[in-house]
Write an enzyme that holds these catalytic residues in place. Sequence first.
Site, PDB file in Angstrom:
ATOM      1  CG  ASP A   1      -8.429   1.250   0.909  1.00 43.10           C
ATOM      2  OD1 ASP A   1      -7.287   1.478   0.453  1.00 43.10           O
ATOM      3  OD2 ASP A   1      -9.114   0.265   0.564  1.00 43.10           O
TER       4      ASP A   1
ATOM      5  CG  ASP B   1      -3.086   1.561  -0.880  1.00 50.63           C
ATOM      6  OD1 ASP B   1      -2.595   0.757  -0.063  1.00 50.63           O
ATOM      7  OD2 ASP B   1      -3.744   1.198  -1.867  1.00 50.63           O
ATOM      8  CD  GLU B   2      -5.239  -1.567   3.107  1.00 56.20           C
ATOM      9  OE1 GLU B   2      -6.346  -1.625   3.677  1.00 56.20           O
ATOM     10  OE2 GLU B   2      -4.819  -2.441   2.334  1.00 56.20           O
TER      11      GLU B   2
END
Length: 362
Positions: free
Chosen positions: A16, A110-111
């Site tokens: 993350d 983003d993860e």
Amino acid sequence: MDIMASATIRKIIHVDMDAFYASVEQRDNPELRGKPLAVGGAAARGVVAAASYEARKFGVHSAMPSVTAARKCPDLIFVTPRFEVYRAVSQQIREIFAEYTPLIEPLSLDEAYLDVTENLKDMPIATAIALEIRAKIKAVTGLNASAGISYNKFLAKMASDLNKPNGQAVITPKNGPAFVEGLAVKKFHGVGPATAEKMHRLGIQTGADLKAQSLQFLTQHFGKAGPYFHGIARGIDERRVKPDRVRKSVGAEDTFAQDIHSYDPALEGMRPLIAKVWRYCEANAIRAKTVTLKVKYADFTQITRARTGERSFLSAGEIEAAISSLLQPVFPPPKGVRLLGVTLSSLEQADVNQTDQLKLTL
């Protein structure tokens, strides 16, 4: 099921990025470093897409109305989103993941989940893999990432929050069940405010309380989510990491503290939800032809209303206009409205030329 008796204990990493959009902006503009920053619009109807850690200290967070964020942090700096940059950085990060495993399940820009049980580097220790990946992300992009390592997706996700920012944590099969038992249910990934509130009404405050409930009880009160809650209360999550997951729809909903009885507050409540689903579309370069309104009344009965356009919706404003036309006939409602939601479906890749002409207005 006995976790320790499982034939193969999987090794799952949840990576993350830390305050991703805001961190990219601070990386690219040295004048923004160390300052409270919000990615989003400062206009009256603006919504925060991301907040730097400096801004979070003031209580600013994503999906918060910009006027509220500015009130909480008078020195807050607003920056217009640059989704084409975020997508490019995300691609760099995914190329790093691919050096270690083909089993990558992106959740957003983003993860992502990575299954490294068997990996391309033949590295036996998942924590070492996570350390390497985070170091490479830093070297290539200049950005910090946090990671969670565990034997299933739920616990890997929970672990990635434990040492943020720029840290990692491990939850082992031995300590997984005890970790869950001591956790407040409102902190469980996948348990939103409305579900947590319902659990609290049923006397379920912690993972231990959840574990004490039978499968029948949980299914009775939470439907198809019941078996999932029954499993994670015991540290069990059998979901596999699914590479190249294709989303058929994207949605957001909110349960209101007080029932809504008129149109204007209902539309106002829809705007952060519209902004959220549109951010997903912008970030992933996709568009939708169908928008669906969900309305749940005080007695938990619900209705849905949908509209499909001849072409894809090209802006948050177009989605709001469609939602408005669907919402108006609902009022005045036969009873109070407790929840509203929006879902976009019939998803397709965006036309780059159209995308360049119609940027997100937050």
